[in-house]
Design a protein around this motif. Sequence first.
Motif, PDB file in Angstrom:
ATOM      1  N   PRO A  44      15.708  13.930 -12.139  1.00 58.44           N
ATOM      2  CA  PRO A  44      15.087  14.858 -11.187  1.00 58.44           C
ATOM      3  C   PRO A  44      13.655  15.238 -11.549  1.00 58.44           C
ATOM      4  O   PRO A  44      12.916  15.726 -10.678  1.00 58.44           O
ATOM      5  N   ALA A  45      13.259  15.010 -12.796  1.00 59.34           N
ATOM      6  CA  ALA A  45      11.870  15.273 -13.163  1.00 59.34           C
ATOM      7  C   ALA A  45      10.935  14.236 -12.545  1.00 59.34           C
ATOM      8  O   ALA A  45       9.742  14.488 -12.369  1.00 59.34           O
ATOM      9  N   VAL A  46      11.482  13.076 -12.208  1.00 56.09           N
ATOM     10  CA  VAL A  46      10.702  11.998 -11.597  1.00 56.09           C
ATOM     11  C   VAL A  46      10.998  11.893 -10.109  1.00 56.09           C
ATOM     12  O   VAL A  46      10.090  11.791  -9.275  1.00 56.09           O
ATOM     13  N   TYR A  47      12.280  11.909  -9.768  1.00 57.90           N
ATOM     14  CA  TYR A  47      12.707  11.757  -8.373  1.00 57.90           C
ATOM     15  C   TYR A  47      12.964  13.143  -7.789  1.00 57.90           C
ATOM     16  O   TYR A  47      13.988  13.769  -8.052  1.00 57.90           O
ATOM     17  N   ARG A  48      12.018  13.609  -6.986  1.00 56.92           N
ATOM     18  CA  ARG A  48      12.049  14.950  -6.416  1.00 56.92           C
ATOM     19  C   ARG A  48      11.274  14.944  -5.098  1.00 56.92           C
ATOM     20  O   ARG A  48      10.476  14.030  -4.852  1.00 56.92           O
ATOM     21  N   PRO A  49      11.469  15.929  -4.257  1.00 58.72           N
ATOM     22  CA  PRO A  49      10.720  15.972  -2.995  1.00 58.72           C
ATOM     23  C   PRO A  49       9.217  16.071  -3.233  1.00 58.72           C
ATOM     24  O   PRO A  49       8.754  16.874  -4.041  1.00 58.72           O
ATOM     25  N   VAL A  50       8.449  15.224  -2.542  1.00 58.65           N
ATOM     26  CA  VAL A  50       6.991  15.209  -2.633  1.00 58.65           C
ATOM     27  C   VAL A  50       6.426  15.042  -1.220  1.00 58.65           C
ATOM     28  O   VAL A  50       7.142  14.670  -0.293  1.00 58.65           O
ATOM     29  N   PRO A  51       5.131  15.292  -1.028  1.00 59.98           N
ATOM     30  CA  PRO A  51       4.539  15.098   0.300  1.00 59.98           C
ATOM     31  C   PRO A  51       4.595  13.635   0.729  1.00 59.98           C
ATOM     32  O   PRO A  51       4.513  12.723  -0.104  1.00 59.98           O
ATOM     33  N   PRO A  52       4.746  13.372   2.026  1.00 64.39           N
ATOM     34  CA  PRO A  52       4.742  11.992   2.522  1.00 64.39           C
ATOM     35  C   PRO A  52       3.380  11.352   2.357  1.00 64.39           C
ATOM     36  O   PRO A  52       2.363  12.037   2.184  1.00 64.39           O
ATOM     37  N   ARG A  53       3.360  10.026   2.419  1.00 65.07           N
ATOM     38  CA  ARG A  53       2.121   9.263   2.279  1.00 65.07           C
ATOM     39  C   ARG A  53       1.983   8.356   3.495  1.00 65.07           C
ATOM     40  O   ARG A  53       2.923   7.650   3.874  1.00 65.07           O
TER      41      ARG A  53
END
Length: 369
Positions: A171-180
Amino acid sequence: MRLVIFGLTISSSWGNGHATLWRGVVSALGRAGHRVTFFERDVPYYAAHRDLNSLSHGNELRLYTSFEDVLPEAQRAVREADAAMVTSYCPDGGPATDLVLESRALKVFYDLDTPVTLDRIQAGQPVGYIGPRGLVDFDCVLSYTGGAALDQLKAKLGARRVFPLYGSADPAVYRPVPPRDGFRGDLSYLGTYAADRQEALSRLFLEAARRLPERRFVIGGSLYPADFPWAQNVYYVRHVAPPDHPAFYCSSPLTLNVTRGAMAAMGYCPSGRLFEAAACGTPILSDGWEGLDRFFMPGKEILVATTTDEAVAALSLPAGEIAAIARAARERVLAEHSAARRAAELVAILESVSANGTECNEGRRRCGE
């Protein structure tokens, strides 16, 4: 605990699923105070696409050109280890196994490709990472695949103690982020090309794209052939590096998971993409296979489709319903399928096997054996 691993690769995610899994689990082990040395042969294929050069939290990546050259160092590492592991597709599986079996460390084999291994054994084909004695000499065998595969590893390869150790997400790597913008689509699919996934990919993705020409479909992954049946509304990203995976997932309201043929046929073999996409808060549409409900609840935490009609219907679901499924799946990953959870499971398995082995040895001494 000190753990030595002889594996395929942790340094390159190009065309394999081993690297991303190991990165999360090894990091979690390091954060928990354990230490891992990962031996990886420095082959040109992965060197040309290397996206990790060192490990964190006191862990060590040891790249080598030949097993003969690295043997003295490997011997020292195994001599100091509590457990030593050989994995499937390790290019030096034979000599690495010999070294591990000669040591005093706990002897572990981890098959991250169990359905492939068992299919080859059934067909009488050679399996380069398993020796002529099978798995009988290892103290324990771990399998990325559960269910009936565990019994088959015992029956066909002589494994004595077998435990499932499934995929996970960090979860430190795979987490919600803004779309691109470059990844935006109505349905995405992230995966290396594989012929045994093509039929399902055509049915659930490409045919859906043809039926919905106004929608945008995005594929990310390597090794797609020149004759792949692209459509005008299907966009291709040749390689999505692990740091870009969260943005790729989060740039579509729905992402597709397609399981490789041998894995789907055997069941209980979840792709790491399932956990990674769910950890990013992206709703998942998946093909169906036995055991899927062991990891996510269909209809509540994941959508399942077997036909093009079902895939098209999933794309038409209300946004609120899909968002609720995504939230539930992310909560499930954080609770049960994180890299830290798998690392803890691994340590518990190794400690249990070690303790049982010590008790058996002491019992034999008391009995004069």
